[in-house]
Design a protein around this motif. Structure first.
Motif, PDB file in Angstrom:
ATOM      1  N   ARG A  27       0.851  -1.190   0.000  1.00 44.60           N
ATOM      2  CA  ARG A  27       0.000   0.000   0.000  1.00 44.60           C
ATOM      3  C   ARG A  27       0.886   1.239   0.000  1.00 44.60           C
ATOM      4  O   ARG A  27       1.824   1.342   0.779  1.00 44.60           O
ATOM      5  N   GLY A  28       0.562   2.177  -0.859  1.00 38.83           N
ATOM      6  CA  GLY A  28       1.301   3.430  -0.897  1.00 38.83           C
ATOM      7  C   GLY A  28       0.944   4.308   0.289  1.00 38.83           C
ATOM      8  O   GLY A  28      -0.057   4.088   0.980  1.00 38.83           O
ATOM      9  N   ALA A  47      -5.280   7.585   3.773  1.00 43.94           N
ATOM     10  CA  ALA A  47      -6.718   7.680   3.509  1.00 43.94           C
ATOM     11  C   ALA A  47      -7.479   6.624   4.317  1.00 43.94           C
ATOM     12  O   ALA A  47      -8.560   6.909   4.859  1.00 43.94           O
ATOM     13  N   ASP A  48      -6.933   5.416   4.417  1.00 35.99           N
ATOM     14  CA  ASP A  48      -7.581   4.359   5.193  1.00 35.99           C
ATOM     15  C   ASP A  48      -7.655   4.734   6.675  1.00 35.99           C
ATOM     16  O   ASP A  48      -8.668   4.502   7.337  1.00 35.99           O
ATOM     17  N   LEU A  49      -6.576   5.298   7.195  1.00 36.33           N
ATOM     18  CA  LEU A  49      -6.563   5.711   8.597  1.00 36.33           C
ATOM     19  C   LEU A  49      -7.572   6.829   8.844  1.00 36.33           C
ATOM     20  O   LEU A  49      -8.321   6.807   9.829  1.00 36.33           O
ATOM     21  N   ASP A  50      -7.617   7.793   7.938  1.00 37.07           N
ATOM     22  CA  ASP A  50      -8.560   8.895   8.074  1.00 37.07           C
ATOM     23  C   ASP A  50     -10.001   8.382   8.038  1.00 37.07           C
ATOM     24  O   ASP A  50     -10.853   8.842   8.807  1.00 37.07           O
ATOM     25  N   ALA A  51     -10.258   7.411   7.178  1.00 43.59           N
ATOM     26  CA  ALA A  51     -11.616   6.874   7.049  1.00 43.59           C
ATOM     27  C   ALA A  51     -12.084   6.165   8.312  1.00 43.59           C
ATOM     28  O   ALA A  51     -13.286   6.057   8.566  1.00 43.59           O
ATOM     29  N   GLY A  59     -17.266   5.699  11.385  1.00 46.75           N
ATOM     30  CA  GLY A  59     -16.543   5.544  10.122  1.00 46.75           C
ATOM     31  C   GLY A  59     -17.097   6.439   9.041  1.00 46.75           C
ATOM     32  O   GLY A  59     -18.294   6.698   8.957  1.00 46.75           O
ATOM     33  N   ARG A  60     -16.194   6.937   8.204  1.00 51.75           N
ATOM     34  CA  ARG A  60     -16.610   7.723   7.050  1.00 51.75           C
ATOM     35  C   ARG A  60     -16.790   6.800   5.855  1.00 51.75           C
ATOM     36  O   ARG A  60     -16.100   5.771   5.747  1.00 51.75           O
TER      37      ARG A  60
END
Length: 257
Positions: free
Chosen positions: A204-205, A211-215, A249-250
């Motif tokens: 994963r870049g 983005a995953d953490l923010d979501a 969660g978003r």
């Protein structure tokens, strides 16, 4: 499901001897001290090396791993009774409140499915106290680490007290982006038994991970370099916000896995 090198009793028993240099964990010990962590959740604890390092420093540790054989090795080690060991993963943890959650080595990349990855991040979030941190590493895809996963670079023979010589090497099996699969082969000199362990890592870049953490509600505090692999890995430091409001969660795009 855990890889065979963690699930098979004979392979789990020699795992530490085949990978004795765990200097990569020193940075995690320092971060636990830096953040003043007194309660730590070690996700993908394997044979318990990191969990026991922390427990020996008076930290309250929960080690979770899906491989029973590895958990049994960890329990039998000196100081194993100081750690709470759980056979499972971060998607179904009992209620707890920890200061720090960690995924060391390849633990984060071994979670290849997108849904399982998101559920793991959510499980760690729920285990953290408000203001607690999740720390984990993942290899920088641009460095193409898999190009060195071959017999020429990885072959070795290890003499293990009480077990004799164990020959081992790695071979790249397939690159089907973002998944990279490889196989370790082990030959036990005492009886000639040959065992193999197939593994797949998801690369994963940096932007994808952020983005995953923010979501999942985290605040990404910092992305550090891995001291043992400078320029080759990202070490993410993400924090659960200090307010204690529930996070559901978003929305994220639907993906397979």
């Amino acid at each position: 499901m855990a890889d065979e090198c963690f699930r098979h009793p004979r392979l789990a028993a020699v795992y530490d001897a085949l990978d004795p240099d765990r200097g990569d964990l020193d940075a995690y010990v320092r971060m636990a001290e830096e953040f003043g962590a007194r309660r730590v959740l070690d996700i993908g604890c394997g044979t318990g090396v990191f969990a026991l390092m922390l427990a020996g420093r008076g930290v309250e540790v929960v080690g979770v791993d899906p491989a029973r054989a590895s958990i049994e090795v960890a329990r039998r080690k000196a100081g194993g009774d100081r750690v709470r060991w759980i056979e499972g993963d971060a998607t179904s943890l009992p209620a707890m409140r920890v200061d720090l959650a960690t995924m060391t080595a390849n633990a984060a990349q071994e979670i290849t499915g997108t849904r399982k990855w998101h559920r793991t991040l959510k499980g760690a979030y729920e285990a953290l106290r408000p203001g607690g941190r999740l720390v984990f590493e993942t290899r920088d895809p641009d460095r193409r680490a898999w190009e060195e996963w071959n017999r020429q670079r990885t072959h070795r023979v290890t003499q293990i007290p009480g077990m004799g010589a164990v020959e081992s090497w790695c071979r790249l099996v397939e690159v089907r982006w973002p998944l990279v699969s490889f196989r370790w082969t082990y030959v036990f000199g005492s009886d000639g038994e040959v065992l193999t362990s197939d593994s797949t890592l998801r690369f994963r870049g940096r932007q994808e991970v952020e983005a995953d953490l923010d979501a999942q509600g985290y605040v990404v505090e910092e992305v550090r370099d891995a001291p043992d692999r400078e320029g080759k890995e990202f070490v993410f430091v993400a924090r659960r916000p200090a307010d204690d409001r529930p996070f559901t969660g978003r929305p994220t795009p639907r993906q397979g896995g």
